[in-house]
Design an enzyme around this catalytic site. Sequence first.
Site, PDB file in Angstrom:
ATOM      1  CD  GLU A 101      -3.302  -1.008   0.515  1.00  0.00           C
ATOM      2  OE1 GLU A 101      -3.756   0.121   0.676  1.00  0.00           O
ATOM      3  OE2 GLU A 101      -3.694  -1.892  -0.220  1.00  0.00           O
ATOM      4  CG  HIS A 135      -3.202   2.888   4.705  1.00  0.00           C
ATOM      5  ND1 HIS A 135      -3.862   3.489   4.063  1.00  0.00           N
ATOM      6  CD2 HIS A 135      -2.980   1.798   3.952  1.00  0.00           C
ATOM      7  CE1 HIS A 135      -4.194   3.007   2.658  1.00  0.00           C
ATOM      8  NE2 HIS A 135      -3.521   1.988   2.968  1.00  0.00           N
ATOM      9  CB  CYS A 182      -4.164  10.155   2.781  1.00  0.00           C
ATOM     10  SG  CYS A 182      -4.609   9.408   4.281  1.00  0.00           S
TER      11      CYS A 182
HETATM   12  O1  SUG Z   1      -7.640   2.957   0.482  1.00  0.00           O
HETATM   13  N1  SUG Z   1     -10.447   5.026   0.311  1.00  0.00           N
HETATM   14  C1  SUG Z   1      -8.960   5.115   0.638  1.00  0.00           C
HETATM   15  C2  SUG Z   1      -8.226   5.891   1.550  1.00  0.00           C
HETATM   16  C3  SUG Z   1      -6.616   6.075   1.378  1.00  0.00           C
HETATM   17  C4  SUG Z   1      -6.211   6.713   2.684  1.00  0.00           C
HETATM   18  N2  SUG Z   1      -4.890   6.990   2.493  1.00  0.00           N
HETATM   19  C5  SUG Z   1      -3.773   6.934   3.475  1.00  0.00           C
HETATM   20  N3  SUG Z   1      -4.045   6.376   4.676  1.00  0.00           N
HETATM   21  N4  SUG Z   1      -2.399   7.145   3.067  1.00  0.00           N
HETATM   22  C6  SUG Z   1      -8.521   3.571   0.986  1.00  0.00           C
HETATM   23  O2  SUG Z   1      -9.051   2.892   2.096  1.00  0.00           O
HETATM   24  C7  SUG Z   1     -12.503   4.838  -0.335  1.00  0.00           C
HETATM   25  C8  SUG Z   1     -13.222   4.701  -1.710  1.00  0.00           C
HETATM   26  C9  SUG Z   1     -14.731   4.579  -1.773  1.00  0.00           C
HETATM   27  O3  SUG Z   1     -15.229   4.010  -0.858  1.00  0.00           O
HETATM   28  O4  SUG Z   1     -15.236   5.193  -2.621  1.00  0.00           O
HETATM   29  C10 SUG Z   1     -11.053   4.626  -0.413  1.00  0.00           C
HETATM   30  O5  SUG Z   1     -10.543   3.773  -1.141  1.00  0.00           O
END
Ligand code: SUG
Length: 446
Positions: A179, A255, A371
Site C-alpha cells: 500500500e 494504514h 494521505c
Molecule cells: O484505500 N479510500 C482509501 C483511503 C486511502 C487513505 N490513504 C492513506 N491512509 N494514506 C483507502 O481506503 C474509499 C473509496 C470509496 O469507498 O469510494 C477509499 O478507497
Amino acid sequence: MKKNKLVGGEYNFDGLVGPTHNYAGLAIGNKASMKNKSQISHPQKAALEGLEKMKFLMEKGFKQAILPPHERPDLNFLKKLGFSGSAEMMLKSAWKLSPALLSACYSASGMWTANSAVVSPSADTQDRKVHFTPANLQSYLHRSLESAQTSRILKYIFSDSRYFVHHPPLPAHPVFSDEGAANHNRLCSTYLSPGVEIFVYGRQGFFSNNGKTKIFYPRQTKEASEMIAFHHKLLPEKTIVVQQNPEAIDAGVFHNDVICSTDQNLIFYHEKAFLDTESILQEIEQKISPTPLLKVSVQTQDISLNEVVSSYLFNSQLLPISKNKWILLSPKECQTTPSVRDYLYSLKDLIQKVCFIPVRQSMWNGGGPACLRLRVVLTEEEARAVHPGVLLHHKLYKKLKNWIQKHYRDRLAPEDLLDPLLITESQNALDELSGILQIKNIYPFQ
Ligand code: SUG
C-alpha cells in the site's frame, strides 16, 4: 510571480483530486469509506480543498508539486473484462452486473498519493539513486487499477536514469500486498542525510496469516515491505520492518499513517501504533544514533483508538519550522473532536502550533491531509531533473483553480456514474490538464 527556487529537500507530491470523486464504500476496514457509501459527493469542492492545502504549504515555503488524476472511468479495464459496444453500453452492462464494479472503474482513489509508491531518497540507497516502487494496491479492486498509471506518471516526472530508478509494482498477489508510503516512515537528522527507513506491515503473506486481527483483514504484508527494502538497496542496519498493532487495525487504522507520523528526527505516535511499541522505539533509537530521536507519544487515556480514527490526528502533516520545532497541519475534524482538540491545545515544545485545514471531501472517504501527498526527498541536482511542469507556483495554482472550476461537477450521485457525458467531461478535463502541466501522452485515451 517568481517560480519557487529549486533547492534540495523534501517535496510533497499531492494527488490532484479527479473529476469523478465519489463515495462507493469500497474500502472495507476504512470506517469513513464504509459509513459514507452512496452519499452525494462534491468533486469540485474536493479538488479545490486539495489545491488550497497545496497552496498553504507553498506559501509557507515548503516545496510542493502535483501528481495528476488518473483516467476514470477505466474503460480499458471494462474492455479487458469483456464488456464491449459503446461506452454507454459498457457502463450499463457493468452496473447491471454489479454497481460496485462500475464505481471501482470510476474511483478517484489515485488522489491518495501516500499510497501510490514507496520512495527511498538517494542518501539511503547503496547506489545513491532515488528508488521508486509503485504500490500494487491489490487489496481492493478500485485501488489495484492505479498502479499502471502511477508507474507511467512517475517515470515521466522522474525520467532521468542518472538519478532515478523505477521498479515495477510487486506481483499483485496477496503475499505481496503493498500500500505504498502510507506504511513507510523515515527518520533522519536532516532530509538529505542518510536516514532510517521503517516499514510497517499488518500481516505475513504466507500461510494466510492475518496478523491476529479479529475484524478487518490487514492490507500490507511483511514480504512486500522486505522486498521493497531489498529492491531499494537499503542498508539492513538502517532498515526496520515492524508489525502494526492488530487492535489498531480492528479499530479502523487501515494504514500506519493513520496512527503514526514522522519528520526528520521526530516521531509522533499513539502508544497502540505498533505490536510492541517500546521495543520498536528502542530499535529506532539505536539505528538513528547519534542523532537523538524526539518522541511525542499519545496515550489511550488521552485519546482513544476510536478518536484517533474519527479525527485522523496522526494523518496531520508535520511541518518543520526551525531546528526541533514543528507546526502540525491537521484536518478540521481534529478541532471538533474534544479530546483531540484539548490535547492539541496542550502541546508545546516540539509541536509549537496547530493549523486546521478542511479536506472534508477526502476525509469522508478516509483520506486525511497526509494521505493526499507522496513525500520525495531530492538533492538540488535531482530536483533539477524533475519534470518542471508539475512544480507548484502561484501562476500554476491559479490555472489549476480555473481549470477545476471550468471542468468539475458540483455534485455526483451514484446513478450519475451511468451518464456517458461524465466520460467526455473527464477526458476533456484531463486533456487540458496535460497541456497545463506540459505532460504528453500519459493517458490511455490520448
Ligand atoms: O484505500 N479510500 C482509501 C483511503 C486511502 C487513505 N490513504 C492513506 N491512509 N494514506 C483507502 O481506503 C474509499 C473509496 C470509496 O469507498 O469510494 C477509499 O478507497
